[in-house]
Design an enzyme around this catalytic site. Structure first.
Site, mmCIF file in Angstrom:
data_model
loop_
_atom_site.group_PDB
_atom_site.id
_atom_site.type_symbol
_atom_site.label_atom_id
_atom_site.label_comp_id
_atom_site.label_asym_id
_atom_site.label_seq_id
_atom_site.Cartn_x
_atom_site.Cartn_y
_atom_site.Cartn_z
ATOM 1 N N PHE A 69 9.969 30.974 -54.022
ATOM 2 C CA PHE A 69 9.037 30.317 -54.930
ATOM 3 C C PHE A 69 8.738 31.279 -56.092
ATOM 4 C CE2 PHE A 69 4.873 28.638 -56.227
ATOM 5 C CZ PHE A 69 5.111 27.274 -56.174
ATOM 6 N N ASP A 106 6.692 35.019 -46.241
ATOM 7 C CA ASP A 106 5.790 34.005 -46.776
ATOM 8 C C ASP A 106 5.956 32.743 -45.933
ATOM 9 O OD1 ASP A 106 4.523 31.981 -48.231
ATOM 10 O OD2 ASP A 106 4.875 33.019 -50.136
ATOM 11 N N TYR A 127 -3.589 25.067 -47.795
ATOM 12 C CA TYR A 127 -3.794 23.718 -48.357
ATOM 13 C C TYR A 127 -2.586 22.821 -48.193
ATOM 14 C CZ TYR A 127 -1.578 26.238 -52.236
ATOM 15 O OH TYR A 127 -0.741 27.024 -52.975
ATOM 16 N N LYS A 128 -1.442 23.356 -47.716
ATOM 17 C CA LYS A 128 -0.244 22.520 -47.533
ATOM 18 C C LYS A 128 -0.305 21.866 -46.152
ATOM 19 C CE LYS A 128 2.374 25.096 -50.978
ATOM 20 N NZ LYS A 128 3.162 26.287 -51.261
ATOM 21 N N ARG A 187 11.472 15.419 -53.395
ATOM 22 C CA ARG A 187 11.090 16.107 -52.160
ATOM 23 C C ARG A 187 10.086 15.265 -51.372
ATOM 24 N NH1 ARG A 187 7.980 21.898 -52.317
ATOM 25 N NH2 ARG A 187 6.422 20.580 -53.288
HETATM 26 C C1 LIG Z 1 2.813 26.945 -52.561
HETATM 27 C C2 LIG Z 1 3.367 28.316 -52.648
HETATM 28 C C3 LIG Z 1 2.671 29.313 -53.359
HETATM 29 C C4 LIG Z 1 1.421 29.005 -54.123
HETATM 30 O O1 LIG Z 1 0.679 30.139 -54.418
HETATM 31 P P1 LIG Z 1 -0.849 29.977 -54.859
HETATM 32 O O2 LIG Z 1 -1.266 31.334 -55.247
HETATM 33 O O3 LIG Z 1 -1.589 29.454 -53.658
HETATM 34 O O4 LIG Z 1 -0.921 29.001 -55.974
HETATM 35 C C5 LIG Z 1 3.201 30.601 -53.327
HETATM 36 N N1 LIG Z 1 4.351 30.876 -52.673
HETATM 37 C C6 LIG Z 1 5.039 29.930 -51.994
HETATM 38 C C7 LIG Z 1 6.288 30.282 -51.284
HETATM 39 C C8 LIG Z 1 4.574 28.621 -51.988
HETATM 40 O O5 LIG Z 1 5.252 27.672 -51.351
#
Ligand SMILES: *Cc1c(COP(=O)(O)O)cnc(C)c1O
Length: 397
Positions: free
Chosen positions: A113, A184, A209-210, A356
């Site tokens: 990400f 992660d 939050y996911k 997705r």
């Molecule tokens: C959703 C996601 C994020 C989001 O980061 P925030 O700081 O919470 O906005 C970061 N890394 C990965 C791999 C994600 O899937």
């Protein structure tokens, strides 16, 4: 076993909507509205500053860390909540680098990400020119574990395709080369069983939050292995990670264990909402969630492939190689997703061409999957996506 009808009844799911985006933002637990409202009135309203002690606000970050820890195989007392995932990535990578001071390279993959890569890059730039962020193709990580690498930073499940890394094997191979690992779990926590202790992971981070359903802006979590936690020096040395925050000393001394990974004031309202989500998770066992998720994803793939030849599967076909989402490629994927959203099937679009769909057994069942597939078939077979209003991009996709 998990009673999925019972867990589904615990969420607010809007009429006429099939929500296949719980991999981005989980739905509202029905209890959250009342419980957050009560917390605001009874605690914030009545107790004001005394709530920190009387209502145990500070402790929530640890209690919720342990409740998430159960789903990710963490040792009790080694997960704490706070900040955003981007911040926690920075914190973990900075601490991991300090444990491996002779080496200057962070290895990641180009499916990661972007924020994880951006945060690592920003950190390395501030450390100096001799530091390097190296990215390789996801399938080439193992063969690129060389002994100049300090830290391997990977997201277990690819946010675009759902492809899953083998955490245990890569951790083992990295550690054999003297590399510290940062995992992660953004698309793993609440999606599939994770065994941090069993994998001998060093650091892990993720958001709530996911799949965990903590609500928009819910805080992130961080895990540090017991063998490291008393050695790490947090780069983000905030006052609440201090050994004695209320001594107001001018010198920083890291707090005991995972406490040192706190930065500043915890988001108590969000933590209260997350508690209601974790009450639902207490009704679930993650092995049965995983089994059901694979069933739902397999069913979705079969139904869509049977009726939509224009959609190309972008996710691994083998459920065990995949997280809890299914992605299809389509050149007009953005417009097609807008057409689906207009018809109540909520997924999302990831550039350049990925549609997705997330599958979350706590509140999505077979009937939802079949109904969604029928709507997708209608949109694709009748080119219902081919309208100008579906091609206008919004800020958040
Ligand atoms: C959703 C996601 C994020 C989001 O980061 P925030 O700081 O919470 O906005 C970061 N890394 C990965 C791999 C994600 O899937």
């Amino acid at each position: 076993m998990t009673d999925f009808a019972a867990t589904k009844a615990m969420f607010h799911l809007p009429e006429g909507m099939i929500y296949l985006d719980g991999n981005s933002l989980g739905p509202l637990p029905l209890a959250a509205t009342k419980q957050v409202g009560a917390m605001m009135q009874d605690e914030w309203g009545e107790m004001l500053i005394t709530g920190w002690n009387k209502a145990g606000w500070m402790q929530k970050s640890n209690d919720l860390g342990d409740r998430i820890g159960r789903l990710i195989g963490a040792e009790p007392g080694h997960v704490v909540m706070g900040d955003t995932l981007s911040i926690k990535v920075y914190q973990a990578v900075a601490s991991a680098l300090e444990l491996n001071p002779a080496r200057k390279v962070v290895l990641s993959d180009n499916g990661n990400f972007p924020t994880d890569l951006y945060m690592a890059d920003g950190l390395l730039r501030s450390l100096g020119d001799e530091y390097e962020l190296r990215t390789v193709n996801p399938e080439d990580v193992a063969e690129n574990l060389t002994d100049d690498i300090a830290v391997l930073m990977l997201t277990e499940v690819d946010y675009r395709t759902g492809r899953k890394h083998d955490m245990k094997s890569l951790t083992e191979q990295a550690q054999a080369k003297g590399i510290i690992t940062v995992w992660d779990l953004a698309h793993s926590a609440g999606a599939l069983p994770v065994d941090l202790a069993g994998c001998n992971a060093d650091f892990a981070v993720g958001c709530s939050y996911k799949y965990l359903n903590g609500g928009p802006g819910a805080p992130a979590f961080i895990y540090v292995a017991p063998r490291h936690v008393d050695q790490v020096r947090p780069a983000l040395s905030g006052w609440l990670g201090h050994e004695a925050p209320f001594a107001f000393d001018l010198d920083y001394r890291p707090g005991p264990g995972i406490e040192r990974m706190r930065v500043g004031t915890p988001p108590v309202l969000q933590l209260t909402a997350l508690e209601t989500a974790m009450d639902i998770w207490d009704m679930a066992d993650i092995a049965s969630v995983r089994a059901k998720s694979i069933e739902l994803c397999d069913l979705f793939i079969a139904e869509v492939e049977a009726s939509c030849p224009d959609l190309t599967l972008a996710s691994p076909r083998d459920g065990h190689q995949r997280g809890s989402q299914v992605s299809f490629r389509f050149r007009e994927g953005y417009a097609a997703m807008q057409a689906l959203i207009a018809r109540g099937v909520i997924g999302d679009f990831r550039a350049p061409d990925i549609m997705r769909f997330g599958f979350t057994p706590l509140y999505i069942d077979e009937a939802d999957v079949r109904a969604a597939a029928a709507i997708i078939a209608d949109v694709m077979q009748n080119n219902l996506w081919d309208r100008p209003e579906y091609k206008v991009r919004s800020a958040v996709t």
